[in-house]
Motif scaffolding. Structure first.
Motif, PDB file in Angstrom:
ATOM      1  N   UNK A   1     -16.389  41.299 -44.888  1.00 55.24           N
ATOM      2  CA  UNK A   1     -16.692  42.598 -44.286  1.00 55.24           C
ATOM      3  C   UNK A   1     -17.131  42.438 -42.839  1.00 55.24           C
ATOM      4  N   UNK A   2     -17.838  41.340 -42.537  1.00 56.00           N
ATOM      5  CA  UNK A   2     -18.201  41.069 -41.145  1.00 56.00           C
ATOM      6  C   UNK A   2     -16.954  40.811 -40.309  1.00 56.00           C
ATOM      7  N   UNK A   3     -15.955  40.160 -40.890  1.00 52.40           N
ATOM      8  CA  UNK A   3     -14.688  39.923 -40.205  1.00 52.40           C
ATOM      9  C   UNK A   3     -13.979  41.238 -39.918  1.00 52.40           C
ATOM     10  N   UNK A   4     -13.978  42.141 -40.911  1.00 58.16           N
ATOM     11  CA  UNK A   4     -13.330  43.439 -40.725  1.00 58.16           C
ATOM     12  C   UNK A   4     -13.994  44.251 -39.608  1.00 58.16           C
ATOM     13  N   UNK A   5     -15.288  44.038 -39.413  1.00 54.80           N
ATOM     14  CA  UNK A   5     -15.996  44.781 -38.380  1.00 54.80           C
ATOM     15  C   UNK A   5     -15.935  44.098 -37.017  1.00 54.80           C
ATOM     16  N   UNK A   6     -15.248  42.991 -36.940  1.00 56.92           N
ATOM     17  CA  UNK A   6     -15.075  42.319 -35.666  1.00 56.92           C
ATOM     18  C   UNK A   6     -16.243  41.460 -35.244  1.00 56.92           C
ATOM     19  N   UNK A   7     -17.181  41.181 -36.145  1.00 57.21           N
ATOM     20  CA  UNK A   7     -18.343  40.372 -35.797  1.00 57.21           C
ATOM     21  C   UNK A   7     -18.019  38.889 -35.776  1.00 57.21           C
ATOM     22  N   UNK A   8     -17.006  38.481 -36.520  1.00 61.52           N
ATOM     23  CA  UNK A   8     -16.574  37.084 -36.546  1.00 61.52           C
ATOM     24  C   UNK A   8     -15.057  37.042 -36.454  1.00 61.52           C
ATOM     25  N   UNK A   9     -14.542  35.907 -36.049  1.00 59.87           N
ATOM     26  CA  UNK A   9     -13.098  35.764 -35.857  1.00 59.87           C
ATOM     27  C   UNK A   9     -12.379  35.270 -37.104  1.00 59.87           C
ATOM     28  N   UNK A  10     -13.115  34.591 -38.003  1.00 60.06           N
ATOM     29  CA  UNK A  10     -12.527  34.096 -39.254  1.00 60.06           C
ATOM     30  C   UNK A  10     -13.643  33.985 -40.279  1.00 60.06           C
ATOM     31  N   UNK A  11     -13.270  33.882 -41.551  1.00 59.97           N
ATOM     32  CA  UNK A  11     -14.259  33.820 -42.628  1.00 59.97           C
ATOM     33  C   UNK A  11     -14.568  32.359 -42.939  1.00 59.97           C
ATOM     34  N   UNK A  12     -15.770  31.869 -42.577  1.00 59.22           N
ATOM     35  CA  UNK A  12     -16.081  30.458 -42.814  1.00 59.22           C
ATOM     36  C   UNK A  12     -16.290  30.111 -44.281  1.00 59.22           C
ATOM     37  N   UNK A  13     -16.413  31.122 -45.163  1.00 59.52           N
ATOM     38  CA  UNK A  13     -16.608  30.849 -46.588  1.00 59.52           C
ATOM     39  C   UNK A  13     -15.288  30.759 -47.333  1.00 59.52           C
ATOM     40  N   UNK A  14     -14.164  30.994 -46.638  1.00 61.50           N
ATOM     41  CA  UNK A  14     -12.856  30.907 -47.291  1.00 61.50           C
ATOM     42  C   UNK A  14     -12.532  29.454 -47.604  1.00 61.50           C
ATOM     43  N   UNK A  15     -11.934  29.225 -48.735  1.00 53.77           N
ATOM     44  CA  UNK A  15     -11.549  27.866 -49.128  1.00 53.77           C
ATOM     45  C   UNK A  15     -10.105  27.607 -48.711  1.00 53.77           C
ATOM     46  N   UNK A  16      -9.874  26.463 -48.161  1.00 51.80           N
ATOM     47  CA  UNK A  16      -8.514  26.060 -47.814  1.00 51.80           C
ATOM     48  C   UNK A  16      -7.911  25.350 -49.010  1.00 51.80           C
TER      49      UNK A  16
END
Length: 503
Positions: free
Chosen positions: A143-158
């Motif tokens: 949700x922070x990504x959707x609001x433009x506060x961050x550029x990518x989600x650091x909690x996403x797993x590769x």
């Protein structure tokens, strides 16, 4: 569109944020970014303006929030089930804030998230729990990504990262299950531990319907019919102790077909107990009630045994002897005790304690289900784990309680299913259905699951499927009764004794 503005020896990006209002492209600290080339400044400004047009916020000094600030706003706008809100709150307060509370949300990196996860694992938490907490963090940062506060989600797993052998680490332990005979034997022991038939009927119902725990506790009397159980709600226990009435999980409203023997068991239980209206849920009548005294009801009004002993100037043991074995007490000692009883108006046992309206998950699992399945009481300070002391006759043994219970007992129970939990009966039921060859479509309907595949959409439940299911469950039940009857043709549990004798 955005544009580049010349500022001495550098360029800065400017973009429109509203009528007559312009913003400047800034970094994570809110400082203006100085571009060496006009083209780079224009590109950054256009990207920032695109965020604004899409209804997203562009990172600037005023919205460079800490994680704690953002997560507070995020939680406040959620509108979910009470159980989900409770779980999110617990995840955030107990596991996310201790690590990320004062971290600027834009500075949280994937390496930070991985280090936090490693620390949680070293602290001894279960893999399944850590996976759930990371999923909550991922949702917040998405949700922070959707609001433009961050550029990518650091909690996403590769996908595919790490050792292949490490994949099994994320799997929880295999859920323990039992057989139809195991369900019956555990139900009998639980009834002996509680001193009533309710727990026998309830555990048999869990094992032969696959209902969730909350659905069983919230099963209303009106939802029990001659051939089916209607699952319309559940009682979910919140951290506050409140039992919240809400829809079944995933809105899995359903009708569970029950065989004739099971229907008779439920209807007879309902007829013999006549459950009163529940004061905490709008006067609804529930099929099952709690087995322990309600909070506060154990405080009996009036004189106590110690008061009688104090007035008669004797020990409490002497008073107990006068009440239980008066012929063993001398007349000179018995007389003052009887006089004290009369003066104080002491009533032996006092008023019966009012039972709690509902079971509590922890109390049921700890003091009824676990001892019944394992034959051991769990460790609860100051008492260590210990066998359930029983008197061997009548078989399978009646639990002994009170002072020197272990000394007065002559037997203990062997384990039936050591790692089984109440939820394990749901796994047990589905496993039994697979053994019976029940079609997947009917299993999913019965369990409250949904198959979104093409095969699931093009498969339908028929009347013959239901008849075969009921016949199979009846066969399992009759075989379980035969196994129990071979052990001993009678039982101290009233309802089971009648079933064994009728066979």
């Amino acid at each position: 569109m955005g544009y580049a503005e010349k500022r001495g020896d550098y360029w800065r990006g400017r973009y429109k944020v509203g009528p007559g209002q312009y913003g400047t492209v800034s970094d994570s600290d809110g400082s203006v970014i100085r571009f060496a080339k006009k083209r780079d400044a224009e590109k950054a400004a256009n990207e920032a303006e695109a965020f604004v047009r899409n209804g997203k916020r562009v990172f600037s000094a005023k919205n460079g929030q800490l994680f704690s600030e953002f997560v507070s706003e995020w939680y406040a706008v959620q509108d979910l089930a009470a159980s989900t809100m409770q779980n999110y709150k617990r995840h955030i307060e107990e596991h996310l804030l201790p690590r990320f509370e004062n971290e600027p949300i834009r500075r949280i990196r994937q390496v930070d998230v991985n280090a936090w996860e490693k620390a949680e694992r070293q602290a001894g938490y279960a893999e399944s729990s850590i996976k759930t907490w990371r999923a909550t963090l991922h949702l917040i940062l998405a949700d922070a990504l959707d609001e433009g506060l961050i550029d990518s989600n650091p909690a996403a797993r590769r996908r595919g990262r790490g050792k292949r052998a490490g994949r099994s680490r994320n799997r929880g332990p295999e859920k323990a299950v039992t057989t139809a005979s195991g369900v019956l034997l555990i139900a009998e022991r639980a009834a002996l531990l509680s001193g009533r038939d309710d727990e026998f009927v309830a555990i048999v119902t869990l094992g032969f319907t696959g209902m969730r725990w909350g659905e069983l506790v919230g099963l209303e009397a009106r939802c029990v019919g001659e051939s089916a159980i209607q699952v319309e709600s559940q009682l979910y226990e919140l951290d506050t102790g409140e039992l919240h009435r809400c829809p079944p999980k995933d809105d899995s409203y359903r009708t569970i077909d029950v065989p004739e023997w099971h229907s008779e068991l439920l209807v007879d239980h309902l007829a013999h107990n006549s459950p009163p209206p529940c004061s905490c849920h709008d006067g609804r009548s529930y099929l099952f009630g709690g087995h322990r005294a309600a909070a506060g009801s154990v405080r009996k009004v009036g004189a106590k045994l110690v008061d009688v002993a104090r007035l008669a100037a004797v020990s409490t043991g002497t008073v107990s002897a006068v009440l239980n074995r008066p012929d063993t007490v001398k007349e000179a000692t018995r007389q003052p005790v009887e006089t004290a009883i009369a003066e104080l108006g002491y009533v032996r046992g006092g008023a019966p304690a009012r039972l709690a309206a509902h079971w509590r998950r922890n109390g049921f699992a700890t003091w009824l289900f676990h001892p019944a399945a394992t034959g051991w009481y769990p460790s609860k300070a100051p008492s260590p784990t210990r066998p359930v002391p029983v008197i061997g006759e009548p078989w399978p043994g009646v639990p002994v309680r009170g002072r020197n219970a272990a000394g007065r007992a002559d037997s203990c129970w062997l384990p039936i299913a050591p790692a089984l939990t109440p939820h394990g009966l749901r796994h047990t039921h589905r496993t039994l259905l697979v053994e019976l060859g029940v079609p997947d479509k009917l299993i999913d309907e019965r369990m409250g699951h949904e198959d979104g595949s093409v095969q699931g959409r093009y498969t339908h439940v028929t009347a013959s499927m239901r008849e075969s299911l009921l016949e199979g469950l009846t066969g399992l039940w009759e075989a379980a009764l035969e196994v129990r009857r071979a052990m001993r043709p009678t039982s101290p549990v009233t309802v089971l004794d009648a079933l064994l004798r009728a066979g």
